[in-house]
Design a protein around this motif. Structure first.
Motif, PDB file in Angstrom:
ATOM      1  N   VAL A 157      -9.386  16.060   2.605  1.00  0.00           N
ATOM      2  CA  VAL A 157      -9.367  15.112   1.491  1.00  0.00           C
ATOM      3  C   VAL A 157      -8.246  14.103   1.720  1.00  0.00           C
ATOM      4  CG1 VAL A 157      -8.823  14.899  -0.970  1.00  0.00           C
ATOM      5  CG2 VAL A 157     -10.436  16.643  -0.188  1.00  0.00           C
ATOM      6  N   GLY A 158      -8.587  12.838   1.543  1.00  0.00           N
ATOM      7  CA  GLY A 158      -7.615  11.764   1.658  1.00  0.00           C
ATOM      8  C   GLY A 158      -7.468  11.025   0.345  1.00  0.00           C
ATOM      9  N   ALA A 159      -6.587  10.055   0.328  1.00  0.00           N
ATOM     10  CA  ALA A 159      -6.255   9.324  -0.900  1.00  0.00           C
ATOM     11  C   ALA A 159      -7.466   8.655  -1.555  1.00  0.00           C
ATOM     12  CB  ALA A 159      -5.177   8.283  -0.603  1.00  0.00           C
ATOM     13  N   GLY A 160      -8.462   8.247  -0.776  1.00  0.00           N
ATOM     14  CA  GLY A 160      -9.608   7.543  -1.340  1.00  0.00           C
ATOM     15  C   GLY A 160     -10.805   8.422  -1.655  1.00  0.00           C
TER      16      GLY A 160
ATOM     17  N   ALA B   6      -1.699  15.081  -6.369  1.00  0.00           N
ATOM     18  CA  ALA B   6      -0.944  16.331  -6.363  1.00  0.00           C
ATOM     19  C   ALA B   6      -1.193  17.125  -5.077  1.00  0.00           C
ATOM     20  CB  ALA B   6      -1.303  17.178  -7.583  1.00  0.00           C
ATOM     21  N   ILE B   7      -2.431  17.145  -4.614  1.00  0.00           N
ATOM     22  CA  ILE B   7      -2.771  17.838  -3.369  1.00  0.00           C
ATOM     23  C   ILE B   7      -2.003  17.222  -2.210  1.00  0.00           C
ATOM     24  CG2 ILE B   7      -4.626  18.191  -1.673  1.00  0.00           C
ATOM     25  CD1 ILE B   7      -6.533  18.412  -4.160  1.00  0.00           C
ATOM     26  N   LEU B   8      -2.032  15.909  -2.121  1.00  0.00           N
ATOM     27  CA  LEU B   8      -1.401  15.224  -1.001  1.00  0.00           C
ATOM     28  C   LEU B   8       0.127  15.320  -1.036  1.00  0.00           C
ATOM     29  CD1 LEU B   8      -3.714  12.080  -0.802  1.00  0.00           C
ATOM     30  CD2 LEU B   8      -3.796  14.160   0.595  1.00  0.00           C
ATOM     31  N   ALA B   9       0.694  15.548  -2.220  1.00  0.00           N
ATOM     32  CA  ALA B   9       2.148  15.672  -2.353  1.00  0.00           C
ATOM     33  C   ALA B   9       2.651  17.094  -2.106  1.00  0.00           C
ATOM     34  CB  ALA B   9       2.572  15.223  -3.755  1.00  0.00           C
TER      35      ALA B   9
ATOM     36  N   ARG C 137      -4.074  22.376   0.511  1.00  0.00           N
ATOM     37  CA  ARG C 137      -5.050  21.667   1.339  1.00  0.00           C
ATOM     38  C   ARG C 137      -6.365  21.590   0.570  1.00  0.00           C
ATOM     39  NH1 ARG C 137      -1.000  21.203   3.685  1.00  0.00           N
ATOM     40  NH2 ARG C 137      -0.525  21.481   5.884  1.00  0.00           N
ATOM     41  N   ALA C 138      -7.118  20.547   0.851  1.00  0.00           N
ATOM     42  CA  ALA C 138      -8.442  20.410   0.248  1.00  0.00           C
ATOM     43  C   ALA C 138      -9.355  19.739   1.262  1.00  0.00           C
ATOM     44  CB  ALA C 138      -8.373  19.598  -1.039  1.00  0.00           C
TER      45      ALA C 138
ATOM     46  N   ASP D 294     -10.692  23.876  -2.061  1.00  0.00           N
ATOM     47  CA  ASP D 294      -9.273  23.679  -2.348  1.00  0.00           C
ATOM     48  C   ASP D 294      -8.573  25.012  -2.119  1.00  0.00           C
ATOM     49  OD1 ASP D 294      -6.752  23.172  -3.530  1.00  0.00           O
ATOM     50  OD2 ASP D 294      -7.609  22.180  -5.279  1.00  0.00           O
ATOM     51  N   PHE D 295      -7.480  25.008  -1.354  1.00  0.00           N
ATOM     52  CA  PHE D 295      -6.760  26.254  -1.101  1.00  0.00           C
ATOM     53  C   PHE D 295      -5.285  25.982  -0.902  1.00  0.00           C
ATOM     54  CE2 PHE D 295      -7.662  24.744   3.109  1.00  0.00           C
ATOM     55  CZ  PHE D 295      -6.621  25.183   3.914  1.00  0.00           C
ATOM     56  N   LYS D 296      -4.528  27.048  -0.931  1.00  0.00           N
ATOM     57  CA  LYS D 296      -3.084  26.952  -0.756  1.00  0.00           C
ATOM     58  C   LYS D 296      -2.665  27.837   0.399  1.00  0.00           C
ATOM     59  CE  LYS D 296       0.966  26.218  -3.410  1.00  0.00           C
ATOM     60  NZ  LYS D 296       1.446  25.894  -4.716  1.00  0.00           N
TER      61      LYS D 296
END
Length: 157
Positions: free
Chosen positions: A12-15, A50-53, A58-59, A73-75
């Motif tokens: 997953v990216g910002a867009g 929030a994911i990217l920060a 990771r997603a 979505d995972f951690k």
């Protein structure tokens, strides 16, 4: 429909909030089951931020033949340093039952095998289908985390 396993996990990216949002909109039963409304696009945009920060989070978009069919979505390194936790695997309702979820999780297990000895999965709400999904993949029931949360796990190495 013919079952298939051909998926690609795309980070997953910002867009990508609109793609995740389309999976959410195509999965109203999931949100009904956990007792919340389908998140709006601004909520999903904040979630992507929030994911990217978060360096541990990771997603992935679950892709098939160029289409986004799901979201994962995972951690990493949670709850322990050599463990990981899937917080959400959601295949859009029109694409369920075709092996996409299984393929995505098997790909994730392969990605994590070198760094995680155990993968956990959280199941929210009363969701016997999700519990059966994890059990079919070899995950074991671990414990209830409250009236609306159950935990499953699998050793990876």
């Amino acid at each position: 429909m013919m079952p298939t396993r051909a998926v690609e996990l795309q980070p997953v990216g910002a867009g990508d909030a609109h793609r995740i949002h389309s999976v959410y909109r195509a999965s109203p039963r999931h949100f009904e089951r956990i007792g919340i409304e389908v998140p709006g696009l601004p909520d999903v945009e904040r979630e992507v931020e929030a994911i990217l920060a978060d360096p541990a989070r990771r997603a992935y978009l679950v892709q098939h033949a160029g289409d986004t069919v799901g979201y994962l979505d995972f951690k990493r390194r949670y709850p322990g340093e050599d463990e990981a936790t899937v917080t959400l695997i959601l295949i859009a309702e029109p694409h369920q039952g075709r092996g996409f979820g299984r393929a995505a999780i098997e790909d994730l297990e392969a990605l994590l095998a070198h760094e995680s000895r155990r993968l956990y999965a959280a199941v929210y709400g009363h969701n016997p289908g999700a519990a059966a999904f994890w059990k079919k993949l070899g995950y074991r029931y671990l414990k209830d985390g409250g009236p609306t949360l159950s935990w499953y796990y699998k050793r990876l190495s």
